[in-house]
Design a protein around this motif. Sequence first.
Motif: not given
Length: 146
Positions: A47, A52, A54, A56, A119-121, A125, A127, A129
């Motif tokens: 990106h 990025v 990802r 699962e 990081a985020s959730y 998922v 994710t 960056r």
Amino acid sequence: MSNLTLWSRPWDTERWLRDFFGPAAMVDWIQPRAHDQFTPAAEIIRHGDDAVVRLELPGIDVDKDVAVELDRGWLVIHGEHRDEHAEHEHGRSLREIRYGSFRRSFRLPEHVTSDAVSASYEAGVLTIRVAGAYARPEARRIAVTT
């Protein structure tokens, strides 16, 4: 004279994986998995200059059971998907949800620091960056003393 290289020994799968994917290939691909381990599906998307990643990870409590680390140039994601119902329900006839520990690792460019990783959730998922992963570091001029 030609630069043609011929194979001088039998096919070496471990060496090929290590050369192609890096040292993590031995851990992530060759070593057998225990029955209580799984490998979450992953994708890496470019990106702009950022990478990025990802994964699962549905049904996981990321606050308790997931760690994202930068370790000597490797982005390492590990944790555990706990089966909260295992002690209460015996004799299930269908079980497609995978439980157990997991570990994924990805090689990062040398210029990436932990400050560049976030990081985020959301919606199952994870994710991550990695800001500037694809940016070419600027050349630094080195002063020559005389």
